[in-house]
Every structure is written in C-alpha cells, then in structure tokens.
Scaffold this motif. Structure first.
Motif, PDB file in Angstrom:
ATOM      1  N   ALA A 199       0.870  -1.177   0.000  1.00  0.00           N
ATOM      2  CA  ALA A 199       0.000   0.000   0.000  1.00  0.00           C
ATOM      3  C   ALA A 199       0.907   1.227   0.000  1.00  0.00           C
ATOM      4  N   THR A 200       0.881   1.990  -1.089  1.00  0.00           N
ATOM      5  CA  THR A 200       1.834   3.072  -1.291  1.00  0.00           C
ATOM      6  C   THR A 200       1.122   4.381  -1.574  1.00  0.00           C
ATOM      7  N   GLU A 201       1.493   5.402  -0.822  1.00  0.00           N
ATOM      8  CA  GLU A 201       1.026   6.759  -1.084  1.00  0.00           C
ATOM      9  C   GLU A 201       2.244   7.623  -1.363  1.00  0.00           C
ATOM     10  N   THR A 202       2.007   8.786  -1.975  1.00  0.00           N
ATOM     11  CA  THR A 202       3.117   9.635  -2.402  1.00  0.00           C
ATOM     12  C   THR A 202       2.885  11.085  -2.027  1.00  0.00           C
ATOM     13  N   GLY A 203       3.964  11.838  -2.160  1.00  0.00           N
ATOM     14  CA  GLY A 203       3.891  13.284  -2.094  1.00  0.00           C
ATOM     15  C   GLY A 203       3.539  13.802  -3.480  1.00  0.00           C
ATOM     16  N   VAL A 204       3.790  15.086  -3.710  1.00  0.00           N
ATOM     17  CA  VAL A 204       3.530  15.720  -5.003  1.00  0.00           C
ATOM     18  C   VAL A 204       4.873  16.143  -5.583  1.00  0.00           C
ATOM     19  N   PHE A 205       5.241  15.562  -6.705  1.00  0.00           N
ATOM     20  CA  PHE A 205       6.543  15.846  -7.309  1.00  0.00           C
ATOM     21  C   PHE A 205       6.704  17.351  -7.539  1.00  0.00           C
ATOM     22  N   GLY A 206       7.830  17.888  -7.081  1.00  0.00           N
ATOM     23  CA  GLY A 206       8.161  19.284  -7.318  1.00  0.00           C
ATOM     24  C   GLY A 206       7.473  20.285  -6.403  1.00  0.00           C
ATOM     25  N   ALA A 207       6.569  19.822  -5.553  1.00  0.00           N
ATOM     26  CA  ALA A 207       5.853  20.740  -4.667  1.00  0.00           C
ATOM     27  C   ALA A 207       6.688  21.052  -3.429  1.00  0.00           C
ATOM     28  N   ASP A 208       6.355  22.154  -2.777  1.00  0.00           N
ATOM     29  CA  ASP A 208       6.914  22.473  -1.481  1.00  0.00           C
ATOM     30  C   ASP A 208       6.126  21.645  -0.472  1.00  0.00           C
ATOM     31  N   MET A 209       6.769  20.639   0.098  1.00  0.00           N
ATOM     32  CA  MET A 209       6.082  19.679   0.966  1.00  0.00           C
ATOM     33  C   MET A 209       6.588  19.771   2.388  1.00  0.00           C
ATOM     34  N   GLN A 210       5.718  19.467   3.329  1.00  0.00           N
ATOM     35  CA  GLN A 210       6.095  19.336   4.728  1.00  0.00           C
ATOM     36  C   GLN A 210       5.873  17.874   5.101  1.00  0.00           C
ATOM     37  N   VAL A 211       6.936  17.246   5.553  1.00  0.00           N
ATOM     38  CA  VAL A 211       6.897  15.821   5.873  1.00  0.00           C
ATOM     39  C   VAL A 211       7.014  15.658   7.385  1.00  0.00           C
ATOM     40  N   SER A 212       6.141  14.844   7.945  1.00  0.00           N
ATOM     41  CA  SER A 212       6.237  14.522   9.363  1.00  0.00           C
ATOM     42  C   SER A 212       6.265  13.014   9.508  1.00  0.00           C
ATOM     43  N   LEU A 213       6.983  12.552  10.510  1.00  0.00           N
ATOM     44  CA  LEU A 213       7.070  11.116  10.728  1.00  0.00           C
ATOM     45  C   LEU A 213       7.486  10.819  12.148  1.00  0.00           C
ATOM     46  N   VAL A 214       7.170   9.606  12.563  1.00  0.00           N
ATOM     47  CA  VAL A 214       7.664   9.079  13.816  1.00  0.00           C
ATOM     48  C   VAL A 214       8.562   7.911  13.428  1.00  0.00           C
ATOM     49  N   ASN A 215       9.875   8.147  13.505  1.00  0.00           N
ATOM     50  CA  ASN A 215      10.862   7.133  13.140  1.00  0.00           C
ATOM     51  C   ASN A 215      10.840   6.060  14.219  1.00  0.00           C
ATOM     52  N   ASP A 216      10.764   4.818  13.809  1.00  0.00           N
ATOM     53  CA  ASP A 216      10.656   3.682  14.726  1.00  0.00           C
ATOM     54  C   ASP A 216      12.012   3.019  14.853  1.00  0.00           C
ATOM     55  N   GLY A 217      12.590   3.096  16.028  1.00  0.00           N
ATOM     56  CA  GLY A 217      13.870   2.417  16.271  1.00  0.00           C
ATOM     57  C   GLY A 217      14.906   3.312  16.926  1.00  0.00           C
ATOM     58  N   PRO A 218      15.463   4.296  16.283  1.00  0.00           N
ATOM     59  CA  PRO A 218      15.267   4.658  14.887  1.00  0.00           C
ATOM     60  C   PRO A 218      16.002   3.704  13.945  1.00  0.00           C
ATOM     61  N   VAL A 219      15.363   3.454  12.812  1.00  0.00           N
ATOM     62  CA  VAL A 219      15.984   2.683  11.737  1.00  0.00           C
ATOM     63  C   VAL A 219      15.954   3.564  10.496  1.00  0.00           C
ATOM     64  N   THR A 220      17.145   3.923  10.009  1.00  0.00           N
ATOM     65  CA  THR A 220      17.283   4.746   8.813  1.00  0.00           C
ATOM     66  C   THR A 220      18.389   4.138   7.962  1.00  0.00           C
ATOM     67  N   ILE A 221      18.072   3.845   6.702  1.00  0.00           N
ATOM     68  CA  ILE A 221      19.027   3.161   5.829  1.00  0.00           C
ATOM     69  C   ILE A 221      19.151   3.907   4.510  1.00  0.00           C
ATOM     70  N   TRP A 222      20.397   4.100   4.071  1.00  0.00           N
ATOM     71  CA  TRP A 222      20.729   4.753   2.811  1.00  0.00           C
ATOM     72  C   TRP A 222      20.965   3.676   1.763  1.00  0.00           C
ATOM     73  N   ILE A 223      20.315   3.801   0.617  1.00  0.00           N
ATOM     74  CA  ILE A 223      20.530   2.849  -0.480  1.00  0.00           C
ATOM     75  C   ILE A 223      20.878   3.639  -1.736  1.00  0.00           C
ATOM     76  N   ASP A 224      21.956   3.260  -2.374  1.00  0.00           N
ATOM     77  CA  ASP A 224      22.373   3.871  -3.638  1.00  0.00           C
ATOM     78  C   ASP A 224      22.556   2.737  -4.643  1.00  0.00           C
ATOM     79  N   THR A 225      21.800   2.775  -5.722  1.00  0.00           N
ATOM     80  CA  THR A 225      21.859   1.661  -6.680  1.00  0.00           C
ATOM     81  C   THR A 225      23.203   1.586  -7.402  1.00  0.00           C
ATOM     82  N   GLU A 226      24.014   2.642  -7.314  1.00  0.00           N
ATOM     83  CA  GLU A 226      25.348   2.585  -7.911  1.00  0.00           C
ATOM     84  C   GLU A 226      26.296   1.738  -7.084  1.00  0.00           C
ATOM     85  N   ASP A 227      26.004   1.535  -5.804  1.00  0.00           N
ATOM     86  CA  ASP A 227      26.890   0.760  -4.927  1.00  0.00           C
ATOM     87  C   ASP A 227      26.722  -0.730  -5.152  1.00  0.00           C
TER      88      ASP A 227
END
Length: 147
Positions: free
Chosen positions: A119-147
C-alpha cells in the motif's frame, strides 16, 4: 537512484496544509533519480526496499520485510539526496536527474511498490512539501543503486 528509507510508526506529507499522502507502520522512502537511471533501476530499487528486512520478528531480530508485515509506504521525491557538498558551503544538485526523467522514475518507483502489493502513497513531485514522521527504532538506511 538513491533512497533514504526510514522505518516509521506513521508518516504524512502535506502540501499547502493538506495531507496528500500518509502511512501507518511501514516505511517512509525519500527517493532521488540520478542521470543514467531507467525504469529497470526503479523497479529493482522498489523490489529491494519491499524485501528489506528491517522489521522485528517474534524474537526481536530484524528479520521481516515490508511484504512480510503488510505495512505501508510513503514515497516522497527528494532531489537533494543528490547534493554535492565537496566544494564551498552551498550544495550543488547537478548530479540529480533532470525533472522530466526524475518525475517519470519517481512515479515508476511508486507504481513498482504498488505492483509488489505494498500500500503506497506519495507526495507531489516538485511541490513544497512538509513531511512529518515518527521514526521507529530509529531505523534509517541509505541505499544507492550505484553501490
């Protein structure tokens, strides 16, 4: 493509004060298309993230994926993930894909997540957006497909 993936209890994105996308327990995914990326890269990144084992199992180990938990995803375009900070104090963004390509790959990525059953929802491409979240853990992972 680049992605910053955060395990969240909840996340929402607003444009001009209105909620345009949200999720409960699941993943907040900031994505950035880079020059040379294509639909295959977007599809592969979606598959990797949907299967990323960052949710705890009954033993408390991170062994479960978004597909295993049935959690949702909030996907937001984030060209600043391509920031070049190697010179001076003002980041450069020339390593981000041009807007037309970036929009197409952002939409393809979100569609690929949906196609995997997330189940996927999105923001609006190119818009000025305000993002809020409650990070769980915290768990934050960086993925770069070039790696």
């Amino acid at each position: 493509m680049r992605a910053l993936v955060q395990r969240v209890r909840e996340a929402a994105v607003r444009v001009e004060g209105d909620v345009v996308g949200q999720c409960g327990a699941g993943l907040m995914i900031l994505v950035c298309a880079m020059p040379g990326d294509d639909e295959a890269v977007a599809q592969a990144l979606a598959a990797k993230i949907a299967k990323l084992r960052v949710f705890t199992d009954e033993a408390g180990k991170m062994n479960r994926s978004l597909l295993d938990t049935g959690g949702g995803a909030l996907v937001v375009s984030q060209f600043t993930l391509a920031a070049d900070t190697s010179r001076g104090n003002r980041p450069g963004y020339s390593r981000a894909a041009p807007p037309d390509l970036a929009r197409a790959l952002y939409e393809r990525f979100a569609d690929a997540m949906r196609g995997l059953g997330v189940a996927t929802e999105t923001g609006v491409f190119g818009a000025d957006m305000q993002v809020s979240l409650v990070n769980d853990g915290p768990v934050t992972i960086w993925i770069d497909t070039e790696d």
